[in-house]
Design a protein around this motif. Structure first.
Motif, PDB file in Angstrom:
ATOM      1  N   GLY A  55       0.881  -1.006  -0.133  1.00  0.00           N
ATOM      2  CA  GLY A  55      -0.034  -0.245  -0.069  1.00  0.00           C
ATOM      3  C   GLY A  55       0.892   1.299  -0.004  1.00  0.00           C
ATOM      4  N   HIS A  56       0.146   2.347  -0.168  1.00  0.00           N
ATOM      5  CA  HIS A  56       0.970   3.590  -0.040  1.00  0.00           C
ATOM      6  C   HIS A  56       0.415   4.815   0.905  1.00  0.00           C
ATOM      7  CE1 HIS A  56       3.333   2.621  -3.749  1.00  0.00           C
ATOM      8  NE2 HIS A  56       2.038   1.793  -3.996  1.00  0.00           N
ATOM      9  N   GLY A  57       0.987   4.878   2.007  1.00  0.00           N
ATOM     10  CA  GLY A  57       0.375   5.723   2.999  1.00  0.00           C
ATOM     11  C   GLY A  57       0.771   7.023   2.855  1.00  0.00           C
ATOM     12  N   ARG A  58       0.171   7.967   3.196  1.00  0.00           N
ATOM     13  CA  ARG A  58       0.212   9.483   2.901  1.00  0.00           C
ATOM     14  C   ARG A  58       1.506   9.992   3.981  1.00  0.00           C
ATOM     15  NH1 ARG A  58      -2.930  12.818   4.794  1.00  0.00           N
ATOM     16  NH2 ARG A  58      -4.070  11.389   6.013  1.00  0.00           N
ATOM     17  N   ASP A  59       1.612   9.489   5.241  1.00  0.00           N
ATOM     18  CA  ASP A  59       2.486  10.079   6.190  1.00  0.00           C
ATOM     19  C   ASP A  59       2.233   9.154   7.423  1.00  0.00           C
ATOM     20  OD1 ASP A  59      -0.110  10.631   7.369  1.00  0.00           O
ATOM     21  OD2 ASP A  59       0.584  12.712   7.058  1.00  0.00           O
ATOM     22  N   LEU A  60       3.220   9.424   8.345  1.00  0.00           N
ATOM     23  CA  LEU A  60       3.327   8.294   9.599  1.00  0.00           C
ATOM     24  C   LEU A  60       2.149   8.347  10.296  1.00  0.00           C
ATOM     25  CD1 LEU A  60       4.788   6.648  11.454  1.00  0.00           C
ATOM     26  CD2 LEU A  60       5.898   8.704  12.621  1.00  0.00           C
ATOM     27  N   PRO A  61       1.317   9.411  10.626  1.00  0.00           N
ATOM     28  CA  PRO A  61      -0.062   9.485  11.248  1.00  0.00           C
ATOM     29  C   PRO A  61      -0.826   8.662  10.787  1.00  0.00           C
ATOM     30  CG  PRO A  61       0.924  11.766  11.403  1.00  0.00           C
ATOM     31  CD  PRO A  61       1.657  11.056  10.558  1.00  0.00           C
ATOM     32  N   SER A  62      -1.169   8.765   9.353  1.00  0.00           N
ATOM     33  CA  SER A  62      -2.041   8.019   8.638  1.00  0.00           C
ATOM     34  C   SER A  62      -1.702   6.528   8.583  1.00  0.00           C
ATOM     35  CB  SER A  62      -2.448   8.387   7.230  1.00  0.00           C
ATOM     36  OG  SER A  62      -0.996   8.410   6.361  1.00  0.00           O
ATOM     37  N   VAL A  63      -0.669   5.950   8.592  1.00  0.00           N
ATOM     38  CA  VAL A  63      -0.131   4.642   8.491  1.00  0.00           C
ATOM     39  C   VAL A  63      -0.127   3.983  10.003  1.00  0.00           C
ATOM     40  CG1 VAL A  63       1.994   3.181   8.297  1.00  0.00           C
ATOM     41  CG2 VAL A  63       1.481   4.805   6.491  1.00  0.00           C
ATOM     42  N   ALA A  64       0.186   4.821  10.849  1.00  0.00           N
ATOM     43  CA  ALA A  64       0.012   4.350  12.395  1.00  0.00           C
ATOM     44  C   ALA A  64      -1.293   4.249  12.802  1.00  0.00           C
ATOM     45  CB  ALA A  64       0.367   5.336  13.422  1.00  0.00           C
ATOM     46  N   ALA A  65      -2.430   5.141  12.106  1.00  0.00           N
ATOM     47  CA  ALA A  65      -3.795   4.807  12.484  1.00  0.00           C
ATOM     48  C   ALA A  65      -4.468   3.531  11.783  1.00  0.00           C
ATOM     49  CB  ALA A  65      -4.674   6.187  11.871  1.00  0.00           C
TER      50      ALA A  65
ATOM     51  N   PHE B  53       6.581   0.463   6.878  1.00  0.00           N
ATOM     52  CA  PHE B  53       7.954   0.701   6.550  1.00  0.00           C
ATOM     53  C   PHE B  53       8.131   2.356   6.260  1.00  0.00           C
ATOM     54  CE2 PHE B  53      11.858   1.036   3.850  1.00  0.00           C
ATOM     55  CZ  PHE B  53      12.629   0.552   4.715  1.00  0.00           C
ATOM     56  N   GLY B  54       8.988   2.806   6.989  1.00  0.00           N
ATOM     57  CA  GLY B  54       9.344   4.233   6.651  1.00  0.00           C
ATOM     58  C   GLY B  54      10.291   4.933   7.534  1.00  0.00           C
ATOM     59  N   ARG B  55      10.352   6.187   7.855  1.00  0.00           N
ATOM     60  CA  ARG B  55      10.964   6.755   8.994  1.00  0.00           C
ATOM     61  C   ARG B  55      10.021   7.092  10.203  1.00  0.00           C
ATOM     62  NH1 ARG B  55      11.964  12.046  10.527  1.00  0.00           N
ATOM     63  NH2 ARG B  55      13.889  12.050  12.120  1.00  0.00           N
ATOM     64  N   VAL B  56      10.450   6.476  11.260  1.00  0.00           N
ATOM     65  CA  VAL B  56       9.552   6.533  12.532  1.00  0.00           C
ATOM     66  C   VAL B  56      10.089   7.947  13.342  1.00  0.00           C
ATOM     67  CG1 VAL B  56       9.019   5.726  14.749  1.00  0.00           C
ATOM     68  CG2 VAL B  56       8.957   4.189  12.618  1.00  0.00           C
ATOM     69  N   HIS B  57       9.156   8.772  13.863  1.00  0.00           N
ATOM     70  CA  HIS B  57       9.467   9.746  14.840  1.00  0.00           C
ATOM     71  C   HIS B  57       8.713  10.040  15.780  1.00  0.00           C
ATOM     72  CE1 HIS B  57       7.146  12.592  12.422  1.00  0.00           C
ATOM     73  NE2 HIS B  57       7.539  11.971  11.559  1.00  0.00           N
ATOM     74  N   PRO B  58       8.919  10.528  16.847  1.00  0.00           N
ATOM     75  CA  PRO B  58       7.786  10.721  17.924  1.00  0.00           C
ATOM     76  C   PRO B  58       6.825  11.912  17.682  1.00  0.00           C
ATOM     77  CG  PRO B  58      10.043  11.779  18.764  1.00  0.00           C
ATOM     78  CD  PRO B  58      10.195  10.952  17.557  1.00  0.00           C
ATOM     79  N   PRO B  59       5.429  11.867  18.104  1.00  0.00           N
ATOM     80  CA  PRO B  59       5.072  11.040  19.035  1.00  0.00           C
ATOM     81  C   PRO B  59       4.683   9.920  18.141  1.00  0.00           C
ATOM     82  CG  PRO B  59       3.552  12.728  18.699  1.00  0.00           C
ATOM     83  CD  PRO B  59       4.585  13.099  17.937  1.00  0.00           C
TER      84      PRO B  59
END
Length: 316
Positions: free
Chosen positions: A121-131, A142-148
């Protein structure tokens, strides 16, 4: 007490959105039907889970206590169904950070492991993928993780990739064989989106005191390179081995003393698809084979040391 999973799912979406209308839309049901499901759940539990008023809805104290166990219960129910009905379902994995080419690394690992059946799949950004992970819509990312980073997710650092400066061939520094990041202080950092939403570039600019930046829409690599080529004051950053289209007027120059490293991580829920262990093992093996986690603090710059706990960089 038996819980109705449809009611639990309705509660979780309403708790996330704090808006019954948007939660109902995501479930493809009417707002009235969603309200009835939640009301029946509250009646069964004997507790009010939401405060409803003209401003919207908020979780009650009981709702807050119910949230995490309800999410675990829904995850367990989904896994139970999948174990019976979908034993051979591909592992659904999403990526983000598209300009930096996450598919390169994922394809490299998948090609070496025949048992990995991946649905990409192709997520937009970390928040959308985490959700999407928390909802059970995907199994890994898979991507670059950063807080929160939301609770309930596990991550593992799997690759540290050197980053180059990319700039117009007319840039005053374009003919240099290598650059120190501090030499870019008088240049304009060009970003495909708002700088405060691009964590790696934002941290780079802050750490190396890049004062000026300009931003535009992320319309893909061709557009990104064309915007760089026409302005000799601009530069940006890309991993060193990202394949570039045939773009005249562009130079890629290595950064040294220190070399910025872009940290790629796997992200997943604590429990999930049976192929997750194989995916993690494949990444660990490939990282060892290709020395992907080498890191020398005297020569490299890594902006997120606090997020390397599940796969430490190897100091060289």
């Amino acid at each position: 007490m038996d819980l109705d999973m449809a009611q639990v799912r309705a509660f979780l979406l309403a708790a996330e959105k704090l808006h019954f209308g948007r939660a109902a839309e995501e479930l493809s049901i009417s707002q009235q039907a969603l309200s009835k499901r939640i009301a029946r759940l509250e009646s069964r539990l004997g507790r009010q889970l939401f405060d409803r008023n003209v401003q919207g809805v908020q979780l009650t104290e009981a709702g807050v206590r119910f949230l995490a166990p309800a999410r675990q219960a829904l995850t367990a129910a989904n896994l139970a169904v999948a174990a019976v009905l979908e034993p051979y379902r591909p592992l659904r994995i999403d990526v983000w950070g598209h300009l930096y080419g996450p598919m390169r690394t994922l394809a490299h690992v998948a090609a070496r492991t025949s048992e990995l059946r991946l649905e990409l799949g192709h997520g937009r950004d970390l928040p959308s993928v985490a959700a999407a992970l928390l909802h059970g819509d995907i199994d890994a990312a898979f991507g670059r993780v950063h807080p929160p980073l939301p609770a309930g997710l596990t991550h593992r650092l799997v690759r540290l990739e050197p980053v180059d400066a990319i700039l117009s061939a007319d840039h005053p520094l374009a003919t240099e064989p290598a650059l120190r990041p501090e030499q870019l202080r008088d240049s304009v950092l060009w970003t495909p989106g708002a700088l405060d939403r691009l964590d790696f570039l934002h941290r780079f600019a802050e750490h190396f005191e890049i004062r000026d930046h300009a931003e535009g829409a992320n319309l893909g690599m061709d557009h990104f390179l064309a915007d760089l080529a026409v302005d000799p004051s601009r530069f940006s950053l890309l991993p060193a081995d990202v394949p570039l289209p045939d773009a005249p007027g562009i130079r890629l120059v290595p950064l040294v003393n220190p070399t910025p490293l872009y940290a790629w991580s796997l992200l997943w829920r604590g429990d999930g698809h049976p192929l997750l262990d194989a995916l993690v093992s494949a990444f660990v093996a490939e990282a060892g084979r290709n020395r992907w986690l080498e890191y020398d603090p005297a020569r490299d710059w890594l902006p997120e040391p606090s997020l390397t706990r599940s796969g430490e960089p190897v100091r060289r």
